[in-house]
Design a protein around this motif. Structure first.
Motif, PDB file in Angstrom:
ATOM      1  N   ASN A  64       0.815  -1.213   0.000  1.00 26.51           N
ATOM      2  CA  ASN A  64       0.000   0.000   0.000  1.00 26.51           C
ATOM      3  C   ASN A  64       0.848   1.262   0.000  1.00 26.51           C
ATOM      4  O   ASN A  64       0.367   2.330  -0.368  1.00 26.51           O
ATOM      5  CB  ASN A  64      -0.917   0.035   1.218  1.00 26.51           C
ATOM      6  N   TYR A  65       2.107   1.163   0.444  1.00 24.00           N
ATOM      7  CA  TYR A  65       2.947   2.338   0.634  1.00 24.00           C
ATOM      8  C   TYR A  65       4.170   2.384  -0.277  1.00 24.00           C
ATOM      9  O   TYR A  65       4.698   3.456  -0.509  1.00 24.00           O
ATOM     10  CB  TYR A  65       3.438   2.397   2.090  1.00 24.00           C
ATOM     11  N   PHE A  66       4.623   1.235  -0.729  1.00 21.10           N
ATOM     12  CA  PHE A  66       5.864   1.159  -1.484  1.00 21.10           C
ATOM     13  C   PHE A  66       5.615   0.595  -2.881  1.00 21.10           C
ATOM     14  O   PHE A  66       4.792  -0.306  -3.059  1.00 21.10           O
ATOM     15  CB  PHE A  66       6.890   0.264  -0.772  1.00 21.10           C
ATOM     16  N   HIS A  67       6.348   1.116  -3.841  1.00 17.93           N
ATOM     17  CA  HIS A  67       6.324   0.601  -5.206  1.00 17.93           C
ATOM     18  C   HIS A  67       7.004  -0.765  -5.206  1.00 17.93           C
ATOM     19  O   HIS A  67       7.953  -0.996  -4.456  1.00 17.93           O
ATOM     20  CB  HIS A  67       7.055   1.589  -6.123  1.00 17.93           C
ATOM     21  N   HIS A  68       6.536  -1.685  -6.038  1.00 15.16           N
ATOM     22  CA  HIS A  68       7.102  -3.043  -6.032  1.00 15.16           C
ATOM     23  C   HIS A  68       8.587  -3.055  -6.389  1.00 15.16           C
ATOM     24  O   HIS A  68       9.331  -3.923  -5.930  1.00 15.16           O
ATOM     25  CB  HIS A  68       6.312  -3.974  -6.952  1.00 15.16           C
ATOM     26  N   ALA A  73      14.127  -4.308  -4.100  1.00 17.41           N
ATOM     27  CA  ALA A  73      15.525  -3.877  -4.039  1.00 17.41           C
ATOM     28  C   ALA A  73      15.982  -3.450  -2.642  1.00 17.41           C
ATOM     29  O   ALA A  73      17.158  -3.145  -2.470  1.00 17.41           O
ATOM     30  CB  ALA A  73      15.741  -2.726  -5.014  1.00 17.41           C
ATOM     31  N   ASP A  74      15.101  -3.427  -1.652  1.00 19.51           N
ATOM     32  CA  ASP A  74      15.468  -2.942  -0.321  1.00 19.51           C
ATOM     33  C   ASP A  74      16.253  -4.013   0.442  1.00 19.51           C
ATOM     34  O   ASP A  74      15.713  -5.073   0.759  1.00 19.51           O
ATOM     35  CB  ASP A  74      14.214  -2.559   0.456  1.00 19.51           C
ATOM     36  N   PRO A  75      17.525  -3.761   0.751  1.00 20.30           N
ATOM     37  CA  PRO A  75      18.329  -4.784   1.442  1.00 20.30           C
ATOM     38  C   PRO A  75      17.870  -5.046   2.879  1.00 20.30           C
ATOM     39  O   PRO A  75      18.000  -6.164   3.368  1.00 20.30           O
ATOM     40  CB  PRO A  75      19.750  -4.210   1.408  1.00 20.30           C
ATOM     41  N   ALA A  76      17.334  -4.037   3.562  1.00 21.26           N
ATOM     42  CA  ALA A  76      16.868  -4.242   4.936  1.00 21.26           C
ATOM     43  C   ALA A  76      15.667  -5.183   4.970  1.00 21.26           C
ATOM     44  O   ALA A  76      15.585  -6.069   5.829  1.00 21.26           O
ATOM     45  CB  ALA A  76      16.525  -2.911   5.582  1.00 21.26           C
ATOM     46  N   GLY A 163      11.892   5.307  -4.117  1.00 18.92           N
ATOM     47  CA  GLY A 163      13.329   5.394  -3.881  1.00 18.92           C
ATOM     48  C   GLY A 163      13.630   5.912  -2.495  1.00 18.92           C
ATOM     49  O   GLY A 163      12.917   6.756  -1.962  1.00 18.92           O
ATOM     50  N   MET A 164      14.706   5.371  -1.895  1.00 19.65           N
ATOM     51  CA  MET A 164      15.082   5.766  -0.543  1.00 19.65           C
ATOM     52  C   MET A 164      16.605   5.702  -0.455  1.00 19.65           C
ATOM     53  O   MET A 164      17.186   4.618  -0.488  1.00 19.65           O
ATOM     54  CB  MET A 164      14.434   4.814   0.466  1.00 19.65           C
TER      55      MET A 164
END
Length: 178
Positions: A64-68, A73-76, A163-164
């Motif tokens: 609901n909050y993040f693009h797929h 790609a998020d390592p955490a 992106g972060m």
């Protein structure tokens, strides 16, 4: 004839002024609308991300909050899912989450927004998993917070984090164990 020309110019100037004022008001309204929506996505989404990393709970709500593309790609998050997270040896019962939005800008006609945030988790409560009691410290590792530059995209009428990028690392002083 002179009076008619003056009257026409008066009406034209007045209509132009009203049109510009209405345009500014509509633009301000949509900027506020976008800012409010993004503020909610940032607060709820980033807190849910931390919750998933700490507790390894069901991550379906992250969609609901993040693009797929971000989720893949998020390592955490990858560490939380594959068990390589430093928190996978602990049962986290509670945590305190703090998010400070330093800068947020979203033009009403643009599909992208950028913002700078500071994310902190000053308190984490929990205990070591019973199967790992003799292998790891009873002290829960501190959260590595930081300052982030985020990019959001509007897709399907919803804002999502795409992106972060971490620009500074902030380590918390201490955590508590139960």
């Amino acid at each position: 004839m002179l009076y008619l020309r003056r009257f026409v110019w008066f009406v034209a100037k007045w209509l132009l002024g009203v049109t510009i004022a209405l345009g500014v008001l509509v633009c301000a309204f949509y900027m506020c609308l976008n800012t409010a929506n993004i503020y909610i996505v940032l607060n709820d989404g980033l807190e849910k991300r931390v919750d998933v990393i700490l507790t390894q709970d069901d991550a379906q709500e992250l969609n609901n909050y993040f693009h797929h593309d971000f989720l893949n790609a998020d390592p955490a998050l990858a560490g939380a899912f594959n068990g390589s997270s430093v928190y996978s040896d602990y049962v986290i019962s509670d945590f305190e989450y703090k998010l400070t939005i330093e800068r947020l800008w979203a033009w009403p006609w643009d599909e992208y927004a950028t913002c700078s945030v500071v994310e902190r988790v000053p308190r984490i409560e929990g205990k070591v998993r019973s199967s790992r009691k003799n292998e790891v410290s009873a002290e829960i590792p501190t959260w590595q917070g930081g300052r982030y530059d985020l990019t959001l995209v509007r897709s399907g009428g919803k804002w999502k984090i795409i992106g972060m990028q971490q620009t500074a690392i902030l380590m918390e002083a201490e955590t508590e164990a139960e």
